[in-house]
Design a protein around this motif. Sequence first.
Motif, PDB file in Angstrom:
ATOM      1  N   ARG A  24      23.897 -62.497 -57.945  1.00 21.46           N
ATOM      2  CA  ARG A  24      25.104 -62.777 -57.764  1.00 21.46           C
ATOM      3  C   ARG A  24      25.773 -63.885 -58.800  1.00 21.46           C
ATOM      4  O   ARG A  24      26.481 -63.834 -58.558  1.00 21.46           O
ATOM      5  CB  ARG A  24      25.080 -63.282 -56.513  1.00 21.46           C
ATOM      6  CG  ARG A  24      25.065 -62.062 -55.154  1.00 21.46           C
ATOM      7  CD  ARG A  24      25.266 -62.198 -53.539  1.00 21.46           C
ATOM      8  NE  ARG A  24      25.478 -63.867 -53.016  1.00 21.46           N
ATOM      9  CZ  ARG A  24      23.628 -63.947 -53.227  1.00 21.46           C
ATOM     10  NH1 ARG A  24      23.173 -62.753 -52.529  1.00 21.46           N
ATOM     11  NH2 ARG A  24      23.066 -64.978 -52.557  1.00 21.46           N
ATOM     12  N   ARG A  25      24.904 -64.922 -58.459  1.00 22.20           N
ATOM     13  CA  ARG A  25      25.309 -66.155 -60.187  1.00 22.20           C
ATOM     14  C   ARG A  25      25.409 -65.985 -60.577  1.00 22.20           C
ATOM     15  O   ARG A  25      26.637 -65.970 -61.590  1.00 22.20           O
ATOM     16  CB  ARG A  25      23.832 -66.848 -59.815  1.00 22.20           C
ATOM     17  CG  ARG A  25      23.285 -67.855 -58.677  1.00 22.20           C
ATOM     18  CD  ARG A  25      24.338 -68.675 -58.395  1.00 22.20           C
ATOM     19  NE  ARG A  25      23.852 -69.229 -56.467  1.00 22.20           N
ATOM     20  CZ  ARG A  25      23.926 -68.467 -55.446  1.00 22.20           C
ATOM     21  NH1 ARG A  25      25.052 -67.542 -55.277  1.00 22.20           N
ATOM     22  NH2 ARG A  25      24.055 -68.776 -54.318  1.00 22.20           N
ATOM     23  N   THR A  73      19.885 -62.599 -55.467  1.00 23.45           N
ATOM     24  CA  THR A  73      20.744 -64.352 -55.638  1.00 23.45           C
ATOM     25  C   THR A  73      21.593 -64.355 -57.122  1.00 23.45           C
ATOM     26  O   THR A  73      22.102 -64.753 -57.058  1.00 23.45           O
ATOM     27  CB  THR A  73      19.698 -65.280 -55.469  1.00 23.45           C
ATOM     28  OG1 THR A  73      19.617 -64.999 -53.471  1.00 23.45           O
ATOM     29  CG2 THR A  73      20.546 -66.390 -54.796  1.00 23.45           C
ATOM     30  N   ILE A  80      20.282 -71.883 -56.392  1.00 27.32           N
ATOM     31  CA  ILE A  80      18.787 -71.089 -56.394  1.00 27.32           C
ATOM     32  C   ILE A  80      17.537 -71.266 -56.017  1.00 27.32           C
ATOM     33  O   ILE A  80      17.408 -72.567 -56.146  1.00 27.32           O
ATOM     34  CB  ILE A  80      18.720 -70.689 -58.301  1.00 27.32           C
ATOM     35  CG1 ILE A  80      19.223 -69.996 -59.085  1.00 27.32           C
ATOM     36  CG2 ILE A  80      16.631 -69.985 -57.959  1.00 27.32           C
ATOM     37  CD1 ILE A  80      19.806 -68.326 -57.985  1.00 27.32           C
ATOM     38  N   LEU A 114      14.110 -62.664 -55.196  1.00 24.90           N
ATOM     39  CA  LEU A 114      15.084 -63.525 -55.569  1.00 24.90           C
ATOM     40  C   LEU A 114      16.386 -62.911 -56.314  1.00 24.90           C
ATOM     41  O   LEU A 114      17.496 -63.421 -57.160  1.00 24.90           O
ATOM     42  CB  LEU A 114      15.731 -64.966 -56.117  1.00 24.90           C
ATOM     43  CG  LEU A 114      14.244 -65.928 -55.216  1.00 24.90           C
ATOM     44  CD1 LEU A 114      14.129 -67.093 -55.627  1.00 24.90           C
ATOM     45  CD2 LEU A 114      15.764 -66.666 -53.246  1.00 24.90           C
TER      46      LEU A 114
END
Length: 238
Positions: A114-115, A111, A177, A108
């Motif tokens: 990106r957040r 991800t 998430i 993850l």
Amino acid sequence: MSNEYQLVDGSPRYGARHEGTPQQTSPAQPLRVEETAEAAARLGLNDMAAAIDRRLDSAWADAEDPVVTALRKENPEELAAARALVQLHLGSQRQWRLKAQAVRDKQLAGTVARRKASGSARAILAMRLGLMAALIAPPAYIVATDQENYLKLLIIGIICFAAAMIGGHFLTIRARIPVMPNIRGPWLSELREDVVNATLVAILQNKGVALDRRTIAAGRRGWESIQVAAKAVAALHG
């Protein structure tokens, strides 16, 4: 109708003929007995969750396979060696779960990055801190001003608990998430025994013990099911 290529009973005159007894098989070359345990140590939490779901949905997992039970009973030394090997690579149940969580966190990482880049991670952190402050303030105020009023403390406690559940759910959705799967200990133990069974088969084959195909299939069935689930998860994540 028989011909020159068949015997009276219909079996071929030339080539190998097999009776009703199970065929004995042995590996062409020694197997790496650590392979299954090493692969199990690379599983992520999502892989575990998918493997557990697949196992629960499988009819073969509803009861102990007598073939596997007999294999374990007849080879106590090799079974102990398989358990020790699995323990070496996976550790305890908690350690295995932590390894799987680390694998999931790595998966993850993109991800989460990106957040953070979009600024949403900072916004979620600010909301979490605000929620914590909002949950702490009312009980602290009552304790400071009217600490003898236990009924009021109880009511505020219930309200804060409900607010924490609702607020946490809201923040989880906003964070975008994937939610961490809930891995139940007894079901994880079943996966671990599948790893032990496959390792036991590998140890016996490595020692040159002749095992029939049914026994090999039964001993490896659980681990192969785990592999199918892990491949499906990998395909979903691209």
